[in-house]
Design an enzyme around this catalytic site. Sequence first.
Site, PDB file in Angstrom:
ATOM      1  N   GLN A  31      11.781 -35.428 -28.074  1.00  0.00           N
ATOM      2  CA  GLN A  31      11.387 -34.179 -26.225  1.00  0.00           C
ATOM      3  C   GLN A  31      12.461 -33.281 -26.098  1.00  0.00           C
ATOM      4  OE1 GLN A  31      10.168 -36.494 -22.760  1.00  0.00           O
ATOM      5  NE2 GLN A  31       9.601 -34.627 -21.841  1.00  0.00           N
ATOM      6  N   HIS A  73       4.694 -31.793 -21.637  1.00  0.00           N
ATOM      7  CA  HIS A  73       3.317 -30.926 -22.234  1.00  0.00           C
ATOM      8  C   HIS A  73       2.560 -31.486 -23.384  1.00  0.00           C
ATOM      9  CE1 HIS A  73       7.752 -31.154 -23.921  1.00  0.00           C
ATOM     10  NE2 HIS A  73       6.929 -30.568 -25.412  1.00  0.00           N
TER      11      HIS A  73
END
Length: 136
Positions: free
Chosen positions: A93, A99
């Site tokens: 990430q 997301h």
Amino acid sequence: MFDCVFCKIIKKEIPADVVYEDENFLGFLDITPINPGHILLVPKEHHENLYDMPDALLAKIAPLIKKLAIAVKKGVNAEGINIGMNNERPAGQLVFHAHFHIMPRFSNDGFRHWRGAPYKKGESSEVASKIKKFLT
Ligand code: 5GP
Ligand code: ZN
């Protein structure tokens, strides 16, 4: 959230190629796609990752992932779709606003799946037990 690039995209402070918007979510093209049509689907509320997202929001996002996956597949004539989510830095990430990646795939696009390795004898049941402890 100050200095969050996806919050800025949501507030239209920086541009993005938006393909989907409703009151809770925004879907837009990833700026560095693995293949053209790679979309990021984000909640408009700032949540850092999957663990922070309220269940009610997650319940709403599942059908949307499906809807966008089908639209991407048709839109770029993809032969397959990967859905991905990186949670925390060791998992890759880089943007700490939750997301989902919706990624079009083609037979000859050159991407490989992660290599797995079989468990040692007896190891798998031990690992399964460790996980199950947190699911009761
Ligand atoms: P992560 O590794 O956090 O799962 O992925 C972050 C993704 O966000 C990357 O694929 C990256 O290309 C994308 N990204 C980062 N900054 C921007 C931006 O400003 N605009 C868009 N459209 N995508 C971005
Ligand atoms: Zn944010």
